[in-house]
Design a protein around this motif. Structure first.
Motif, mmCIF file in Angstrom:
data_model
loop_
_atom_site.group_PDB
_atom_site.id
_atom_site.type_symbol
_atom_site.label_atom_id
_atom_site.label_comp_id
_atom_site.label_asym_id
_atom_site.label_seq_id
_atom_site.Cartn_x
_atom_site.Cartn_y
_atom_site.Cartn_z
ATOM 1 N N THR A 121 0.844 -1.200 0.000
ATOM 2 C CA THR A 121 0.000 0.000 0.000
ATOM 3 C C THR A 121 0.876 1.246 0.000
ATOM 4 O OG1 THR A 121 -0.122 -0.006 2.417
ATOM 5 C CG2 THR A 121 -1.848 -1.185 1.224
ATOM 6 N N TYR A 122 0.331 2.314 -0.587
ATOM 7 C CA TYR A 122 1.053 3.581 -0.697
ATOM 8 C C TYR A 122 0.173 4.730 -0.209
ATOM 9 C CZ TYR A 122 4.829 1.460 -3.392
ATOM 10 O OH TYR A 122 5.904 0.686 -3.781
ATOM 11 N N ALA A 123 0.825 5.738 0.326
ATOM 12 C CA ALA A 123 0.116 6.939 0.765
ATOM 13 C C ALA A 123 -0.054 7.871 -0.432
ATOM 14 C CB ALA A 123 0.887 7.650 1.876
ATOM 15 N N SER A 124 -1.284 8.317 -0.630
ATOM 16 C CA SER A 124 -1.586 9.206 -1.745
ATOM 17 C C SER A 124 -1.124 10.619 -1.421
ATOM 18 C CB SER A 124 -3.086 9.196 -2.033
ATOM 19 O OG SER A 124 -3.393 10.066 -3.094
ATOM 20 N N PRO A 125 -0.590 11.383 -2.413
ATOM 21 C CA PRO A 125 -0.143 12.761 -2.153
ATOM 22 C C PRO A 125 -1.297 13.713 -1.882
ATOM 23 C CG PRO A 125 0.021 12.244 -4.485
ATOM 24 C CD PRO A 125 -0.329 10.971 -3.793
ATOM 25 N N THR A 126 -2.501 13.381 -2.351
ATOM 26 C CA THR A 126 -3.678 14.218 -2.116
ATOM 27 C C THR A 126 -4.822 13.331 -1.645
ATOM 28 O OG1 THR A 126 -4.341 13.995 -4.444
ATOM 29 C CG2 THR A 126 -3.018 15.924 -3.843
ATOM 30 N N PRO A 127 -5.754 13.895 -0.853
ATOM 31 C CA PRO A 127 -6.908 13.108 -0.409
ATOM 32 C C PRO A 127 -7.693 12.577 -1.599
ATOM 33 C CG PRO A 127 -6.758 15.179 0.806
ATOM 34 C CD PRO A 127 -5.755 15.269 -0.304
ATOM 35 N N ASN A 128 -8.057 11.297 -1.522
ATOM 36 C CA ASN A 128 -8.787 10.665 -2.620
ATOM 37 C C ASN A 128 -10.267 10.626 -2.291
ATOM 38 O OD1 ASN A 128 -9.868 8.763 -4.535
ATOM 39 N ND2 ASN A 128 -7.770 8.076 -4.903
ATOM 40 N N PRO A 129 -11.093 11.350 -3.064
ATOM 41 C CA PRO A 129 -12.521 11.396 -2.756
ATOM 42 C C PRO A 129 -13.239 10.080 -2.980
ATOM 43 C CG PRO A 129 -12.071 12.464 -4.857
ATOM 44 C CD PRO A 129 -10.742 12.135 -4.253
ATOM 45 N N ASN A 130 -12.614 9.150 -3.722
ATOM 46 C CA ASN A 130 -13.260 7.867 -4.018
ATOM 47 C C ASN A 130 -12.955 6.794 -2.978
ATOM 48 O OD1 ASN A 130 -14.335 8.880 -6.453
ATOM 49 N ND2 ASN A 130 -12.389 8.501 -7.498
ATOM 50 N N ALA A 131 -12.292 7.166 -1.898
ATOM 51 C CA ALA A 131 -11.960 6.227 -0.819
ATOM 52 C C ALA A 131 -11.220 5.002 -1.357
ATOM 53 C CB ALA A 131 -13.231 5.801 -0.088
ATOM 54 N N SER A 132 -10.305 5.217 -2.296
ATOM 55 C CA SER A 132 -9.519 4.120 -2.858
ATOM 56 C C SER A 132 -8.087 4.202 -2.360
ATOM 57 C CB SER A 132 -9.557 4.161 -4.393
ATOM 58 O OG SER A 132 -9.190 5.435 -4.866
ATOM 59 N N GLN A 133 -7.417 3.068 -2.372
ATOM 60 C CA GLN A 133 -6.075 2.957 -1.813
ATOM 61 C C GLN A 133 -5.068 2.666 -2.923
ATOM 62 O OE1 GLN A 133 -4.756 2.995 1.596
ATOM 63 N NE2 GLN A 133 -2.943 3.090 0.301
ATOM 64 N N PRO A 134 -4.028 3.495 -3.081
ATOM 65 C CA PRO A 134 -2.986 3.184 -4.070
ATOM 66 C C PRO A 134 -2.195 1.953 -3.636
ATOM 67 C CG PRO A 134 -2.921 5.508 -3.419
ATOM 68 C CD PRO A 134 -3.805 4.808 -2.445
ATOM 69 N N VAL A 135 -2.011 1.018 -4.557
ATOM 70 C CA VAL A 135 -1.285 -0.224 -4.248
ATOM 71 C C VAL A 135 -0.408 -0.611 -5.426
ATOM 72 C CG1 VAL A 135 -3.123 -1.063 -2.719
ATOM 73 C CG2 VAL A 135 -3.111 -1.741 -5.133
ATOM 74 N N CYS A 136 0.564 -1.465 -5.130
ATOM 75 C CA CYS A 136 1.340 -2.155 -6.148
ATOM 76 C C CYS A 136 1.151 -3.657 -5.937
ATOM 77 C CB CYS A 136 2.828 -1.804 -6.056
ATOM 78 S SG CYS A 136 3.261 -0.203 -6.758
ATOM 79 N N LEU A 137 1.038 -4.392 -7.037
ATOM 80 C CA LEU A 137 0.864 -5.849 -6.978
ATOM 81 C C LEU A 137 2.082 -6.514 -7.595
ATOM 82 C CD1 LEU A 137 -2.881 -6.010 -8.028
ATOM 83 C CD2 LEU A 137 -1.967 -6.983 -5.913
#
Length: 279
Positions: free
Chosen positions: A162-178
């Motif tokens: 999981t990664y921290a997004s640089p800006t708040p994400n309004p879609n409540a989604s989480q940046p990830v790498c697989l």
């Protein structure tokens, strides 16, 4: 010319002519130094040699008077270059004397970056209809297959970071790498021809920070829970493109633009046998 409720006319006069001051030099005085005259009074002031300023007072507050005085204090010494002193010259005079030039430096916008978090989840990934993601013959392409009991060894294990997004994400989604566990291969959304495709990309270095625009920003996906333990994976680099599978077995795992089942692709996935391997 109007300025803060005052009509101002500048004309050339003989330099030997002396007029009364407009405003007192005393900081404690709130009154003008002009003689007591009716409301439509006219004040005159010798600003500089060869220039005479005439002011006709309108019904205005003390603030306008103060603004005029401040402007007059800032005026630079100036002599007319000719006997003709019209509106254009007056405007240039006030612009050069009162308006202060200020240099503005452009601040370069910083490049957004995603920072890796400490939690890493190991899991299997299967689509909404229980087809598992497998890697065929060590190729750089994943396929979706319905596996029978006893064939679990073919399931690909993924390490989900999981990664921290640089800006708040309004879609409540989480940046990830697989990434494929125990390997250097990551799922990547790469432009091939005229459209994005899902590929396996080998990474040799660390991915603690991924900046937008660098060579590894195509490894990031927005993971969003859609209810009933389902998740979608949308490309960060190519918004609107989702990891998807076909309804048939042994078809490649690819990117698609539509999330509805009417598109002929499946975009909902579940994570099975989840285990935190780093926190």
């Amino acid at each position: 010319m109007a300025l803060d409720g005052y009509d101002i006319t500048l004309a050339c006069y003989d330099s030997s002519e002396t007029d009364s001051a407009i405003y007192s030099d005393s900081a404690e005085s709130d009154e003008m130094d002009c003689p007591d005259v009716p409301a439509a009074m006219r004040c005159q002031c010798n600003m500089h040699e060869g220039i005479k300023l005439e002011m006709w007072r309108h019904s205005s507050g003390m603030k306008s008077v103060v603004n005029i005085v401040i402007a007059l204090k800032r005026m630079k010494p100036m002599k007319p270059k000719s006997s003709k002193f019209g509106k254009a010259e007056a405007l240039n005079f006030f612009r050069d004397s009162v308006i202060q030039e200020r240099r503005m430096n452009r601040i370069a916008a910083s490049t957004p970056s995603y920072t890796k978090q400490s939690k890493v989840l190991q899991c299997n990934v299967c689509d909404q209809f229980k087809k598992n993601l497998v890697q065929s013959g060590g190729s750089a392409q994943l396929m979706a297959v319905t596996l029978r009991d006893g064939n679990n060894q073919y399931k690909v294990q993924f390490s989900l970071s999981t990664y921290a997004s640089p800006t708040p994400n309004p879609n409540a989604s989480q940046p990830v790498c697989l990434a494929i566990s125990s390997s250097n291969f990551y799922l990547a959304c790469t432009m091939v021809g005229s459209s994005p495709h899902l590929t396996l990309k080998e990474i040799t270095g660390t991915l603690n920070t991924i900046k937008v625009g660098d060579s590894n920003d195509n490894l990031l996906f927005f993971k969003k829970e859609t209810g009933m333990a389902n998740n979608t994976f949308e490309s960060v680099k190519y918004p609107g493109w989702f990891i998807s599978t076909a309804y048939e077995d042994y078809e490649p795992v690819e990117m698609c633009q539509m999330t509805s089942t009417a598109s002929g692709r499946i975009t909902n996935f579940t994570l099975e046998k989840k285990q935190v391997i780093q926190s």
